[in-house]
Design an enzyme around this catalytic site. Structure first.
Site: not given
Ligand code: ADP
Length: 281
Positions: A13, A88, A127, A139, A150
């Site tokens: 994404k 989400r 990554r 991260r 996740r």
């Molecule tokens: P990923 O690379 O796993 O898709 P993101 O960078 O989008 O992860 O998000 C990292 C973390 O931030 C998530 O695992 C969650 O803890 C939190 N997070 C991000 N966006 C949301 C959301 N819309 N609702 C709840 N938690 C979120």
């Protein structure tokens, strides 16, 4: 252009969002990035989110809805945005619908990047290696245990959004296993088909070559309507159904506007007639 990118962690994404930012001059709104910034800055939100994020869980809906609402109001989001990582959960999607309605905005597209789960761990490992090579901090949730969580959160809470938006006919699915360029090309094709209005000339030509054919059932009901409509509302009714039948070629908004205009006119005529009648009495 306003769109949502849906997909599990590691689906690509972020990579695609960056390309779309370049191509369309819109902003990427990543709740993950925003939350990581809040954690780094140790803001009250960051302090609340820190541990949940590190464990791979989801931050509460209230928090993320609040940040997104504020972010959508900022100047740079005017031209359009890509939501990455939000919504989400179904409640987040419902909240987004309300927010957009309040702000008078419409979503153009929801694009799901579908990937084979087996490659996700591998992608996240890559990554991590790349970030380390660039000397960036890895991260807190980029490790096998948090990634498992996740993915679990994605399956249980985010995947239902595929149906949520599918039911609204807003969803398009792209093969996230294809090369980065191919995925970008697929997304562009979808956006160009969904977002760009059809050129007027082509739409007019289509209308001329394919006149609307009334089915017998429709013709019958139109006849009924004609009898029923012996009231001052008649022109409005006719205009509404005319507008409806043209909706396939003209935009729905235009058709609505046309119907409204005639309704207004009909109301005026009816009022005038009423006035005349009362005067005569
Ligand atoms: P990923 O690379 O796993 O898709 P993101 O960078 O989008 O992860 O998000 C990292 C973390 O931030 C998530 O695992 C969650 O803890 C939190 N997070 C991000 N966006 C949301 C959301 N819309 N609702 C709840 N938690 C979120």
């Amino acid at each position: 252009m306003r769109l949502i990118l849906l997909g599990p962690p590691g689906a690509g994404k972020g990579t695609q969002a960056q390309r779309l930012v370049q191509k369309y001059g819109i902003v990427q709104l990543s709740t993950g990035d925003m939350l990581r910034a809040a954690v780094a800055a140790e803001t009250p939100i960051g302090l609340k989110a820190k541990d949940v994020m590190a464990n791979g869980g989801l931050v509460s809906d209230d928090i993320v809805i609040g940040i997104i609402s504020d972010r959508l109001d900022q100047e740079d989001a005017r031209n359009g945005f890509i939501l990455d990582g939000f919504p989400r959960t179904v409640p987040q999607a419902e909240a987004l619908d309300r927010l957009l309605k309040e702000k008078g905005l419409r979503l153009d597209s929801v694009i799901e990047l579908r990937v084979n789960e087996a490659v996700l761990l591998q992608r996240v490992e890559t990554r991590i290696a790349e970030m380390q090579a660039r000397g960036e901090a890895v991260r807190a949730d980029d490790n096998a245990q948090a990634l498992g969580k996740r993915l679990e959160a994605y399956r249980a809470q985010t995947e239902p959004l595929v149906h949520y938006y599918g039911d609204k006919r807003a969803l398009a699915t792209v093969d996230g296993m294809a090369s980065i360029d191919e995925v970008t090309a697929q997304i562009s094709r979808i956006l160009e088909a969904q977002v760009q209005p059809k050129p007027k000339k082509a739409a007019n030509a289509a209308r001329k070559t394919a006149p609307a054919v009334k089915s017998p059932a429709k013709a019958k009901s139109a006849g009924k309507k004609g009898k029923k409509a012996a009231t001052a509302k008649r022109p409005a009714l006719r205009a509404k159904s005319k507008a409806k039948s043209r909706a396939g070629t003209r935009t729905a908004a235009k058709a609505k506007k046309a119907a409204k205009k005639v309704t207004k006119k009909a109301k005026k005529t009816a009022a005038k007639r009423r006035n005349r009648l009362t005067k005569r009495r």
